[in-house]
Structures are given as C-alpha cells and as structure tokens.
Design an enzyme around this catalytic site. Sequence first.
Site, PDB file in Angstrom:
ATOM      1  N   GLU A 145       0.821  -1.209   0.000  1.00 22.04           N
ATOM      2  CA  GLU A 145       0.000   0.000   0.000  1.00 22.04           C
ATOM      3  C   GLU A 145       0.862   1.270   0.000  1.00 22.04           C
ATOM      4  O   GLU A 145       1.793   1.373   0.807  1.00 22.04           O
ATOM      5  CB  GLU A 145      -0.913  -0.004   1.232  1.00 22.04           C
ATOM      6  CG  GLU A 145      -1.992   1.048   1.167  1.00 22.04           C
ATOM      7  CD  GLU A 145      -3.003   0.910   2.310  1.00 22.04           C
ATOM      8  OE1 GLU A 145      -4.211   0.954   2.044  1.00 22.04           O
ATOM      9  OE2 GLU A 145      -2.556   0.747   3.457  1.00 22.04           O
TER      10      GLU A 145
ATOM     11  N   GLY B 203       1.720  -0.339  11.091  1.00 21.25           N
ATOM     12  CA  GLY B 203       1.222  -1.143  12.188  1.00 21.25           C
ATOM     13  C   GLY B 203       0.771  -2.499  11.684  1.00 21.25           C
ATOM     14  O   GLY B 203       1.099  -3.533  12.258  1.00 21.25           O
ATOM     15  N   ALA B 204       0.022  -2.486  10.579  1.00 22.40           N
ATOM     16  CA  ALA B 204      -0.488  -3.729   9.994  1.00 22.40           C
ATOM     17  C   ALA B 204      -1.075  -3.413   8.624  1.00 22.40           C
ATOM     18  O   ALA B 204      -1.233  -2.256   8.251  1.00 22.40           O
ATOM     19  CB  ALA B 204      -1.549  -4.359  10.901  1.00 22.40           C
ATOM     20  N   MET B 205      -1.420  -4.463   7.879  1.00 24.53           N
ATOM     21  CA  MET B 205      -1.999  -4.299   6.539  1.00 24.53           C
ATOM     22  C   MET B 205      -3.045  -5.364   6.307  1.00 24.53           C
ATOM     23  O   MET B 205      -2.820  -6.545   6.572  1.00 24.53           O
ATOM     24  CB  MET B 205      -0.885  -4.383   5.482  1.00 24.53           C
ATOM     25  CG  MET B 205      -1.363  -4.139   4.073  1.00 24.53           C
ATOM     26  SD  MET B 205      -2.035  -2.459   3.895  1.00 24.53           S
ATOM     27  CE  MET B 205      -3.098  -2.709   2.476  1.00 24.53           C
ATOM     28  N   GLU B 206      -4.168  -4.947   5.724  1.00 20.89           N
ATOM     29  CA  GLU B 206      -5.382  -5.754   5.669  1.00 20.89           C
ATOM     30  C   GLU B 206      -5.459  -6.709   4.493  1.00 20.89           C
ATOM     31  O   GLU B 206      -6.553  -6.944   3.955  1.00 20.89           O
ATOM     32  CB  GLU B 206      -6.605  -4.820   5.637  1.00 20.89           C
ATOM     33  CG  GLU B 206      -6.757  -3.982   4.359  1.00 20.89           C
ATOM     34  CD  GLU B 206      -6.121  -2.619   4.391  1.00 20.89           C
ATOM     35  OE1 GLU B 206      -6.489  -1.771   3.568  1.00 20.89           O
ATOM     36  OE2 GLU B 206      -5.253  -2.393   5.244  1.00 20.89           O
TER      37      GLU B 206
ATOM     38  N   HIS C 139      -9.143  -3.596  13.771  1.00 21.87           N
ATOM     39  CA  HIS C 139      -9.087  -2.608  12.688  1.00 21.87           C
ATOM     40  C   HIS C 139      -8.868  -3.317  11.355  1.00 21.87           C
ATOM     41  O   HIS C 139      -9.584  -3.065  10.370  1.00 21.87           O
ATOM     42  CB  HIS C 139      -7.949  -1.631  12.996  1.00 21.87           C
ATOM     43  CG  HIS C 139      -7.629  -0.644  11.916  1.00 21.87           C
ATOM     44  ND1 HIS C 139      -7.767   0.713  12.085  1.00 21.87           N
ATOM     45  CD2 HIS C 139      -7.146  -0.799  10.647  1.00 21.87           C
ATOM     46  CE1 HIS C 139      -7.402   1.334  10.977  1.00 21.87           C
ATOM     47  NE2 HIS C 139      -7.009   0.438  10.091  1.00 21.87           N
ATOM     48  N   GLU C 140      -7.871  -4.209  11.311  1.00 23.58           N
ATOM     49  CA  GLU C 140      -7.587  -4.908  10.051  1.00 23.58           C
ATOM     50  C   GLU C 140      -8.731  -5.837   9.671  1.00 23.58           C
ATOM     51  O   GLU C 140      -9.041  -5.999   8.485  1.00 23.58           O
ATOM     52  CB  GLU C 140      -6.276  -5.688  10.166  1.00 23.58           C
ATOM     53  CG  GLU C 140      -5.062  -4.855  10.540  1.00 23.58           C
ATOM     54  CD  GLU C 140      -4.866  -3.630   9.659  1.00 23.58           C
ATOM     55  OE1 GLU C 140      -5.135  -3.706   8.440  1.00 23.58           O
ATOM     56  OE2 GLU C 140      -4.448  -2.582  10.192  1.00 23.58           O
TER      57      GLU C 140
ATOM     58  N   GLU D 260     -10.200   3.556   5.764  1.00 23.76           N
ATOM     59  CA  GLU D 260      -9.410   3.770   6.971  1.00 23.76           C
ATOM     60  C   GLU D 260     -10.216   4.387   8.111  1.00 23.76           C
ATOM     61  O   GLU D 260     -10.057   4.001   9.268  1.00 23.76           O
ATOM     62  CB  GLU D 260      -8.178   4.626   6.660  1.00 23.76           C
ATOM     63  CG  GLU D 260      -7.161   3.957   5.759  1.00 23.76           C
ATOM     64  CD  GLU D 260      -6.632   2.633   6.307  1.00 23.76           C
ATOM     65  OE1 GLU D 260      -6.872   2.309   7.493  1.00 23.76           O
ATOM     66  OE2 GLU D 260      -5.994   1.900   5.537  1.00 23.76           O
TER      67      GLU D 260
END
Length: 868
Positions: A135, A273-276, A307-308, A330
């Site tokens: 991303e 932090g993270a990726m979906e 969140h993810e 987001e």
Amino acid sequence: MPGENLTRDEARERAALLSVDGYDVSLDLRTAVGEEDGDGPRTFRSVTTIRFRSSEPGAATFADLIAPSVTSVSLNGRDLDPGQVFDGSRILLEDLAAENELVVDAQCAYSRTGEGLHRFVDPEDGEVYLYTQYEPADSRRVFANFEQPDLKAPFRFEVRAPEGWTVWSNGVGERADGVWRFAETKPISTYITCVVAGPYHYVTDSYERTFEDGTRLEIPLGALCRKGLAPYFDSDDVFLVTKQGLDFFHDHFDYPYPFGKYDQAFVPEYNLGAMENPGLVTFREEFIFRGKVTRASYEGRANVILHEMAHMWFGDLVTMVWWDDLWLKESFADFMGTFANVGATRFTDAWITFANRRKAWAYRADQLPSTHPITADIRDLQDAKLNFDGITYAKGASVLKQLVAYVGQDAFLEGARRYFKRNAYGNTRLGDLLSVLEETSGRDMGAWARKWLQTAGVNSLTPQVLLDAEGRVDELVVLQEAAAVLNQPTPSAGHPELRPHRVAVGLYRRTAEGALERYARVETDVDGPRTVVAELAGAQAPELVLVNDDDLTYCKTRFDDTSLATLREHLGAITDPLARALCWSALWNLTRDALLPAADFVDLVTRFARRESDIGVLQMLHAWANSALVNYAAPAWRPTGERLLAEVALRDLRAAEPGSEQQLAWARFLATVAAGPDELALLRGLLDGTEKVDGLEVDQELRWAFLEPLAAHGAADETVLAAELARDDTASGKRHQVRCLAARPSEAVKAQAWAQVVESDALSNALVEATIAGFAQPSQRELIAPYTSKYFAAIERVWRERSIQIGMDVVRGLFPSCPTEQDAQSTLDATDAWLAAHEEAAPALRRLVLEARDDLARALRTQALANG
C-alpha cells in the site's frame, strides 16, 4: 511516460479503457538464500500473465512494473522489445485488442525498505524471511500489473521457494512438485495481494459459526512469526481476539467473512502497524512482546487486529475508486476497531484510549497547514502515501462516532449492511455510502457530509455560564469557534466552517468526600457560534462544565475560568475515567495552543498523574509531559522541569504497587526523563544488580530502555552496548543497539550516524529508523545544531534518490526540531528560505517540510508564552 508517480487523471483514463479478468503470477524466490552475487541488487524472477479487455480496440495504455530488468514482454502473442517499451516503471502497450493477454517476464529486486518484497536476514540464526507490503502502490515492485484500486481482478499465485520453507498468500496454498500453488482469490485490488515466505513459526486454530438460517461457516485460522520470537508468541490471545472480532462483525454486518482462511503474520522490519491483505493480514512483529508490557499494549494490539479485520468488509470487499476516498476504508476501520474492542473483548474501556490518544493525533494533524478534508484531494500516489495520516484515520473515525450519535447506531449499521450487499467486490465513492445512510436514517447526509467530510479544521467549544442571584444556572451557552491556521509563513484565512455537533454537556461538583462527580447531563445539538442549553437552566452552579462529555463529537474542548480553576486544584478528584481523560486531553490542547504554559501542564502531571487509574492515559500523560518539557517550556525553565519530572518519576516508581503495570510505566518514564547523576546512577544500578526496586523485573526490553539515556548522557560507551548486544544478539537487540550507539554525545558519532542515513542506502528501513531516533536527542541541541544547513542541502536529493518511505523517515526524523535558544529563529528562517526557494519541489516533500515548520513555530510560540 512520467515515471513512478501515477496521477489520478491517468488512473481515471485507464479505468475507463480497461477491465481486468485475471492475473497469474509466478515468483521464483529460491534466490533469497545464498551468497550475494555481484554489485547489483539481489533479484528474483517474476512472470505475470494478465488477461484484460479494452473498450477501444487499437488504443494504447501502460502496465506498471518497477524492476531492475525485463527479460521479455508479450502482448497477444506479439513479442515486444523490452528496451523500447519498458522505462523502469511502466510498460507501454499499444494497439490493444478487445480481449488481451499480456505476459511479462522480469527480474524484480528484493527490498530492504519495507516496500515491495522485503528480505530480512535474522542475525540470531541466519535464516531469511520474506514478506510483501504494497500500500498504496508497491505490488508493481513484485509483478507487472495495473496498479490502481479500481481495476480489481482475481489473482492466482504460484511460488517456488527454498527447500524447507513455507509460503503463504491470500488464498489456501498447497505444495506439489516443489511449487506452492494458491487458490484463486475473489476480485481484489493489487495493493492487498500478499506473499509471505520463509521458515516462519506457524500456529493454527479454527473459527466456526452457525447462522440463524442454518448456514455453517468454518474459517481456518493461522498465526506466524519468526522462529526467534516463538517463545514470546502468545498466539492464544491473538486467536481469542480474532474469534471475538469475527463474531462481532458477523453479528453487526450480516455478511459472512468472504475470503476463506484468516492468517495473521507478524513480520520483521515492518513500516506500518499492519496491513489488511485478505486472508493474510501482516503486522509489525513488535506486537509480539518480548518483555513485560502494560494492559494498554494488549489493548492496542487487539485494536489493530480488529481494525484490520474490519477492512475485510470496509476496504477489501468494497474498495474506494481512488485514494480521494481513502476514508471509506481507513476511517471506518479505525472507528470499527475501537467499536469492536469495546463490544467484543475484555477491553471495554477502549473509548477512553481513543479519546485520549487517537484523537490527539487527529487534533495535531487538523491544525497543520497541510490539513485537508477527510475526503481529500489526492492528485497522485505521493499525495496518497502522505494521506495515511491523523485526518484520514483518527479524525475520520471521530467523525464517524459523531455520525453514529447523529443518525443512531441501528441506522448506521443497517446502512453498512446495505452498502456491502450492493457493492460487494466493487468500488465506491462517497455518494454510494451516503445514499444508503440517507435511506436508513432519513437524515440529509449531503448536508452532513459537506460540513464534516468536505471541510478541514477543528472547532473549539467553550462553555459560558451565567448564574442568578441564588447561585443557580441562569443561562448556559456553548460558544463555537472555527479553526485558525497558525504559524504559516504566509497569512491564511484559516478554516471558518462551523459544524453541527451532537454533544453531551456535563455539570460537575465536589461531593462531601471531595470527589468531583457529574450531577447533571444534557445531550443536545450545538450549531452556529452560540447555542443556549436551556435544559440546564436552574441547575446548581457547577464547579466544572465539560461540553463534550462522553466524547460524542470531534472538537477541542475549552473551559470557562471556574472550570479551569477547579481542574488546577482537583483534576485527580474526577471519578469518571473517561471524563478525566477528556479533561487531560483538553488541557494538553490548551498547552499546544499557547493558552496554558507548559510549566503549568507539567505541574498538573506531577500532582495528579499518580492518581490516574487508566494505564493508557497514564502513559499518554508521560509522553505529553516530556513533550511539554522538550518542545513548549521556556528554555530557561527546562532544567527545573527536568528535575521535577525526574523526581516525580522516581517518587511514583517507588510508591507504585510492586510488580504492577503502573510501576512499569513509571520505570519507563524515568528512563525517558533521567538526566541527572542520581537518576542515571539508579538506572546503572538496576542494570548491574546493585540497585533494586521491589517488584520491578528488569527484563531485556527494559534493560535497553535504561541504556538509551545512559548512552545519551555519556554513561554507557560502545563497549557497554556491545556487551548488551552479546546478551541479546537478536534482530530486536540490534535495533536497540543501533539506536543507543547513535544517541552517544559525540561529534564523531553524530557524523557517522548522519552519513549512514543520508549519504548511504546500506541500512535497512528498521535500522534507518533506529539511527534517526538515536541521532535526534533533545538533550544534545548544541551537538546537532550544525546539521541544520546540511539537512536543507540534502533533503531534495534524498527525496529524489531514495524510496518514498525512507525519504519520509529522513525528512521527518532529521528536521532540526529542537534548536538551541540562540538558533531557534534562524532555524525557522532557514526553513522559510528553503520553502521559498523550492516552490517547484515535489508537493509531498514540501508538505513534510511545512508540517515540520509548523511544529517548530508552534513550539517557539508556546515558549514565548512561558517567557511572558
């Protein structure tokens, strides 16, 4: 062709021309292991077949690919000359047919910046670990594609990997004849495809759900990390939160999880932090805790997991057309992460953390000169990269919380359910969501969106109380002010929009026992510059008025004189933890806005922080107090402030319950503020065992936390740090050591750190980040002052030559944000001079410098208040 920075106009034109039917991607990752070969980048073979249609036969377009070399390109069986059609980032495709097949055979480069296919060598055991991160537009570093979110397609991946490795991707995979082949995905965007490969430690579980209609859903669950982190991996808790989240979203979304399996990979040197990625979410491995952490850390991890997971619907199932509507994924995921944390997990107080921590990010971003509407104007990919910011995430989530209060939770969730069903596997714009919310709520969502989504800036709400002759409330008014834009090099009209707010106004008085408690509350609509809250007329005179009680809206809360005086003396007496957190947040905003001297805020922390029951709020107060001292206090007062904070840290460390998380928080705060010989001696004694604090376990992570201030103040040299690395010879230990090495107070050390980051690209992204963190020590203002001119001489070259992630890290991290008192104005002048001389520089680069300038100007303005 203009290169890597795809524009919105180009994407719009290409989407009008093309429809993509599918991708077959074959990667050969066997080159990831073994000795380096030659001077160029280490590469892997990537072969991509794309099947797509064109609405205009005979037209031309381009595919995206960033690669050192292309071996061959074939379009509809016609071989194209790579030297003629490939320019390093794009492949020119001419004379398209109605139906097309493109085959690209390329040598792509492994990454050391966390963009594309990142290759990490574990210093602990020499094992190699790979993962992808794309991303907004880095899948083109791994395979040829049409890199924009609205050209969705199914993907099939196959991967050749070294013997003994496991490979994961979005779909279920099987290994046969030495090749990992993965099930075809649903139609998804390029940026959420994913590959993870290596000798990862892998744990499995499963989720099962039977719906009311009898339909049964079973989702295989997996969680993976490096082998070196396996002893610390609490996968049971990860799976617990995962299952709770899946139950919550199934209950509220009425749309079963659509992507088959659900793996979660905790990977090294991760930028985010993270990726979906659907079916294979990636997280930074720091969410695996090597030492003792507070409940706030577990709450934060749960929030990110949820969140993810929310993205599986908001973002993956339904995706924005272009990055203008990034908020459609987001903002919703940020809101839903906390919403689900409160509703499904043990972290039922997560809205307190949101009010105190997440909103602080939004308030800061919304007062920068670069602030923008939640629905932003994203001209190109560089704009998109920078808009993963506090506006898109935290303000967007805050506004959604306001929207839920405005339309009602049931109408909001029913709108989401219709939105998913109507747009599954498709792309949407703002209007698509607003239309379903209008259906379910009966509200005019266009007017709401114009006020909240299409304007920038944060409003301030201030109470005004008039008492009658008997000492009761005669009239209570809420005054609303629009945001001014401060600290800009040129005047600005600011953001004059006044918005409708659904707020709760709470009145507080002290009880006979001294507690400060709410005795009246009214929920009302605030609109315009002056709103009378008629329902509170006749109430007892309040000692404190909280105009955004329960945190329903997004605003800066102000206080009348009586309320502020009450807080100065009785802040710790507020019994409700959310109300207390809101007051702390409001006081911090007053400090940043130069309405409350930094010394006063520090004084409040020294007197009342020890009474804070919410550990996340306490840790936020520690961060704010240190920031107040470093950035906003008068230079002449800083030594006094340092002594006060060190004294209170030591006092409350010793007073805290042995072994408690409060004790751990105060120990970490002591490491942050330790500067005098007594505190440094205590830290050294805790490290070598000659000192002890009952109940405090000095584990490896805490040892590194103690070593950094010792290194920064010249009390831990290279030999000491080398010995600590030998004790903790791991990837985590190496990052800590690099940061501590760069923190030492030496001209030679600073010169070496600067050269490693600015003049060389040898360091990985994680070590660049660690070096910058060590270099920029606020206690070393004199030592780093000479780098101001070097910074402005280097940043345009760095931005041009390095990846955007490294460029962002350097431009943000090395900006001279802590000049000496003598150099403060000249540093601001140098920043203005660079901006004036570089009006044609990349807009994203100018934005970063403008933001840093704003922070510096704000600091100087607050320091001027403190100086009188």
